[in-house]
Design an enzyme around this catalytic site. Structure first.
Site, short mmCIF file in Angstrom:
data_model
loop_
_atom_site.label_atom_id
_atom_site.label_comp_id
_atom_site.label_asym_id
_atom_site.label_seq_id
_atom_site.Cartn_x
_atom_site.Cartn_y
_atom_site.Cartn_z
N ARG A 50 0.96 -1.40 0.05
CA ARG A 50 -0.15 0.27 0.07
C ARG A 50 0.67 1.19 0.12
O ARG A 50 0.39 2.36 -0.55
CB ARG A 50 -1.07 -0.25 1.44
CG ARG A 50 -1.99 -1.37 1.43
CD ARG A 50 -3.44 -0.87 1.23
NE ARG A 50 -4.50 -1.59 0.62
CZ ARG A 50 -4.68 -2.48 1.20
NH1 ARG A 50 -5.12 -0.64 3.07
NH2 ARG A 50 -5.79 -2.99 1.95
N ASP A 161 -16.00 9.69 7.78
CA ASP A 161 -14.58 8.84 7.44
C ASP A 161 -13.59 9.96 7.80
O ASP A 161 -13.21 10.78 7.36
CB ASP A 161 -14.95 7.98 5.79
CG ASP A 161 -14.37 6.71 6.68
OD1 ASP A 161 -15.05 5.53 6.71
OD2 ASP A 161 -13.10 6.78 6.44
C1 SAM Z 1 -14.79 -2.05 6.81
S1 SAM Z 1 -14.72 -0.18 6.50
C2 SAM Z 1 -16.59 0.09 7.24
C3 SAM Z 1 -17.58 1.07 6.56
C4 SAM Z 1 -19.62 1.04 6.68
N1 SAM Z 1 -19.62 0.85 8.13
C5 SAM Z 1 -19.27 -0.87 7.01
O1 SAM Z 1 -19.67 -1.15 7.76
O2 SAM Z 1 -19.77 -1.74 5.48
C6 SAM Z 1 -13.95 0.86 8.10
C7 SAM Z 1 -13.76 2.02 7.60
O3 SAM Z 1 -13.58 2.49 9.25
C8 SAM Z 1 -12.40 3.90 8.25
N2 SAM Z 1 -11.60 4.22 9.43
C9 SAM Z 1 -10.30 3.62 10.42
N3 SAM Z 1 -10.26 3.60 11.31
C10 SAM Z 1 -10.59 5.10 11.44
C11 SAM Z 1 -10.68 6.40 12.55
N4 SAM Z 1 -9.74 6.31 13.23
N5 SAM Z 1 -11.12 7.85 11.81
C12 SAM Z 1 -12.47 7.41 11.35
N6 SAM Z 1 -12.53 6.22 10.57
C13 SAM Z 1 -11.70 5.51 10.50
C14 SAM Z 1 -11.81 3.56 7.65
O4 SAM Z 1 -11.26 4.85 7.20
C15 SAM Z 1 -12.65 2.97 6.41
O5 SAM Z 1 -13.34 3.25 5.56
#
Ligand code: SAM
Length: 289
Positions: A50, A161
């Protein structure tokens, strides 16, 4: 075999002079401290693949030099963190949450809106927007005129996000038609419109959503409380102390009787349980103040 030798063995074809165990640990430490995301040693190859394009674009010859760069350069660090997020999501994921919201939560919210009250929802960790739009369609419901009436009231969905590239997709609100398949027909018909070979989210629904870049571990600028928070499949990347701090903050941001939805493998533990009571699998209700 020592840990560094094991690391080098696991990275065939990658010179330890370019990417070493120390570089990996430095990156994972930065990402953990900034975003709460835990990157165990097994993710060393993922981190390499990445970040390699960013390392190249930055002009750094090695990951070691790039680590020094992201320690000092906020923008580059933000890019690296975005690149290391996992954004997998899809429409109507964990459908039982939307059904619970439709049957147990929505009626009172719609009633409040119709009587001049306000309603606030938050899709925290919304990735590319599929969760947010699924929630919005469920809120507006299967009757188009009634849904337009709801959208004209004092209702907002905050969608946040940390990953700006995912938010850009969410804001574009245009998805391959195939992706909408899990959404119940009655909702899809009312709240999406064909747009070439894709589907766009209807303007009425777009009008009630606000997208924001927000690190869940950082400051939250929002002042009011939320009636509903969806934070699903985000905390799986965090360790227990981080999860417990976060859900306690969510509890503080929920209005009395507000509802928190977490992902299927996530649970609320720790001090937040003083304020949140489970009401179903991975669904919690804020106790009355
Ligand atoms: C697997 S996705 C989940 C998306 C959606 N909530 C779902 O359940 O399908 C996880 C998301 O969490 C976000 N994320 C991870 N760490 C984060 C943080 N510290 N603050 C905000 N967003 C975060 C990532 O960028 C990612 O888009």
């Amino acid at each position: 075999m020592n840990i560094t030798a094991a690391f080098n063995d696991a990275m065939p074809g990658i010179s330890p002079g370019v990417y070493s165990a120390e570089d990996f640990r430095a990156v994972s430490d930065i990402v953990y401290r900034q975003a709460g995301i835990v990157l165990p040693e097994g993710k060393a190859m993922l981190v390499y693949s990445r970040l390699a394009p960013l390392v190249r674009n930055s002009g750094c010859a090695t990951f070691g030099a790039y680590v020094l760069r992201i320690r000092e350069d906020d923008q580059e660090r933000q890019k690296a963190i975005c690149a290391l997020t996992t954004n997998h999501t899809f429409f109507y994921r964990e459908a039982h949450h939307f059904e619970h919201f439709r049957d147990e939560v929505r009626p009172a919210l719609v009633h409040r809106l119709e009587h001049g009250g306000k309603v606030r929802l938050w899709s925290a960790g919304c990735s590319s927007g599929e969760e947010t739009w699924s929630l919005g369609m469920t809120l507006l419901g299967p009757d188009r005129q009634a849904g337009i009436g709801i959208a004209r009231r004092d209702v907002r969905i905050l969608a946040s996000d940390i990953a700006t590239h995912a938010l850009a997709k969410a804001t574009a609100a245009r998805y391959p038609t195939e992706d909408l398949k899990p959404v119940p027909d009655a909702l899809r018909r009312q709240w999406t419109v064909p747009d070439g070979d894709a589907c766009a989210i209807a303007t009425e629904l777009r009008g009630i959503v606000r997208f924001r870049t927000l690190n869940l571990l950082g400051e939250w600028p929002m002042k009011g409380r939320f009636d509903v928070i969806f934070c699903r499949n985000v905390m799986i990347y965090f360790d227990n102390p981080t999860k417990e701090r976060l859900v306690a903050r969510f509890a503080g941001m929920l209005a009395p009787e507000g509802t928190l939805y977490v992902g299927h493998s996530e649970r609320v533990t720790g001090p937040a349980l003083d304020h949140l009571a489970p009401t179903g699998p991975t669904v919690y209700r804020r106790k009355a103040a």
